[in-house]
Design an enzyme around this catalytic site. Structure first.
Site, PDB file in Angstrom:
ATOM      1  N   HIS A 122       0.777  -1.484   0.091  1.00 20.10           N
ATOM      2  CA  HIS A 122       0.132  -0.010   0.055  1.00 20.10           C
ATOM      3  C   HIS A 122       0.845   1.271   0.007  1.00 20.10           C
ATOM      4  O   HIS A 122       2.112   1.131   0.183  1.00 20.10           O
ATOM      5  CB  HIS A 122      -0.831  -0.121   1.096  1.00 20.10           C
TER       6      HIS A 122
ATOM      7  N   HIS B 139       1.662   3.878   1.870  1.00 15.82           N
ATOM      8  CA  HIS B 139       1.810   4.874   2.966  1.00 15.82           C
ATOM      9  C   HIS B 139       3.696   4.734   2.886  1.00 15.82           C
ATOM     10  O   HIS B 139       4.307   3.653   2.687  1.00 15.82           O
ATOM     11  CB  HIS B 139       1.475   4.012   4.415  1.00 15.82           C
TER      12      HIS B 139
ATOM     13  N   ASP C 241       5.978   4.838   4.995  1.00 11.79           N
ATOM     14  CA  ASP C 241       6.868   4.023   5.703  1.00 11.79           C
ATOM     15  C   ASP C 241       6.750   2.511   4.798  1.00 11.79           C
ATOM     16  O   ASP C 241       7.428   1.629   5.430  1.00 11.79           O
ATOM     17  CB  ASP C 241       6.470   3.655   7.100  1.00 11.79           C
ATOM     18  N   HIS C 242       6.122   2.360   3.852  1.00 13.49           N
ATOM     19  CA  HIS C 242       6.001   1.067   2.944  1.00 13.49           C
ATOM     20  C   HIS C 242       6.824   1.475   1.550  1.00 13.49           C
ATOM     21  O   HIS C 242       7.107   0.391   0.999  1.00 13.49           O
ATOM     22  CB  HIS C 242       4.719   0.558   2.919  1.00 13.49           C
TER      23      HIS C 242
ATOM     24  N   HIS D 274      -7.412  -0.588   5.581  1.00 13.11           N
ATOM     25  CA  HIS D 274      -6.397   0.365   6.224  1.00 13.11           C
ATOM     26  C   HIS D 274      -6.317   1.435   5.261  1.00 13.11           C
ATOM     27  O   HIS D 274      -6.195   2.623   5.415  1.00 13.11           O
ATOM     28  CB  HIS D 274      -5.283  -0.248   6.542  1.00 13.11           C
TER      29      HIS D 274
ATOM     30  N   ASP E  45      -0.313  -3.822   6.519  1.00 17.05           N
ATOM     31  CA  ASP E  45      -0.882  -3.046   7.597  1.00 17.05           C
ATOM     32  C   ASP E  45      -2.393  -3.368   7.567  1.00 17.05           C
ATOM     33  O   ASP E  45      -3.047  -2.674   8.271  1.00 17.05           O
ATOM     34  CB  ASP E  45      -0.734  -1.561   7.791  1.00 17.05           C
TER      35      ASP E  45
ATOM     36  N   HIS F  55       4.557  -4.519  10.799  1.00 16.92           N
ATOM     37  CA  HIS F  55       5.170  -3.859  11.872  1.00 16.92           C
ATOM     38  C   HIS F  55       5.253  -4.913  13.000  1.00 16.92           C
ATOM     39  O   HIS F  55       4.523  -5.870  12.954  1.00 16.92           O
ATOM     40  CB  HIS F  55       4.281  -2.778  12.458  1.00 16.92           C
TER      41      HIS F  55
HETATM   42 ZN   LIG Z   1       0.010   1.671   6.501  1.00 11.83          ZN
END
Ligand SMILES: [Zn+2]
Length: 255
Positions: free
Chosen positions: A54, A56, A58-59, A111, A128, A166
């Site tokens: 996805h 985001h 942090d990915h 999410h 996530d 995570h």
């Molecule tokens: Zn995420």
């Protein structure tokens, strides 16, 4: 079977490294480039593809810098990822015949709306959406979408290994035991998790069968979980989507 190892990023992100035959590898959700490039160099691995669950940061934050080091295909959901080269969608099949590996893609919105999972070689990379002992926050989708996405993942074989994005297991289990204080599987998982964390080991992956026994968000049809959610909401909850939404709100307020 490939070897799958975590690469730590930020404070608690896992970037997954899928090591294939002939020193080749794929990387899932590289939020940062530096730790990935370090692992490629240390293990003399040749990167062949990047998979994204996805959009985001942090990915995906490390993708551009990794591509500067080596141009490889970037698979992921269409729309929000400007480094994408190979869009995927629900039921896409990714075949890598020379490496003897195949992934089936599942759309799992909730999410984010663009969230996908990659299922192959007994593992699912679910970003996530489903966490070990928990689930992601519902940022873009609806509770119904999240419920359907978790149901899709729960229908995979019981021995599927859950590779999420995570390290949240310890905190998630604190919540799980608050919802179901008399669930013995949660109690023993807490002990196992504490031992692993004390020696700095990852608690991811976990099997789907363990998740089904201990993850409240996969147990929205269990009487004990429904009862706890009704007690928190102070009203009757008549369907699993409302139970899931209540658990999610409860967890959002849980310290
Ligand atoms: Zn995420």
């Amino acid at each position: 079977m490939p070897t799958i190892t975590p690469i730590l990023a930020f404070s608690d992100n896992y970037i997954w490294c899928i090591e294939l035959a002939n020193q080749q590898c794929m990387i899932v959700d590289p939020g940062q480039a530096t730790p990935v490039l370090r692992v490629l160099s240390e293990r003399a691995l040749e990167l062949t593809a990047i998979l994204i669950t996805h959009h985001h940061f942090d990915h995906v934050g490390g993708v551009a810098d990794i591509l500067r080091y080596k141009k490889v295909p970037v698979y992921g959901p269409e729309g929000n990822i400007n480094t994408l080269t190979h869009p995927v969608s629900d039921k896409s099949l990714l075949s890598f015949p020379t490496q003897g590996i195949q992934f089936k893609v599942f759309a799992i919105p909730g999410h984010t709306l663009d969230h996908v999972a990659y299922y192959g070689c007994g593992a699912v990379f679910c970003g996530d959406t489903l966490f070990t002992a928990g689930c992601g926050k519902i940022f873009e989708g609806t509770p119904k979408q999240m419920y359907q996405s978790l149901t899709t993942l729960a229908e995979l074989p019981d021995d599927t290994l859950i590779y999420c994005g995570h390290e949240y297991t310890e905190n998630n289990l604190k919540f799980a035991t608050t919802v179901e204080p008399n669930n013995p599987d949660i109690c023993s998982r807490i002990q196992d998790t504490q031992q692993k964390r004390q020696s700095n080991q990852p608690t991811v992956p976990a099997t789907l069968s363990l998740e089904k026994k201990t993850n409240p968000f996969l147990r929205c049809q269990q009487a004990t979980v429904i009862q706890a959610a009704c007690h928190y909401a102070e009203r009757e909850l008549n369907n699993p989507v409302d139970v899931l939404l209540t658990l999610r709100e409860w967890k959002n307020n849980f310290i």
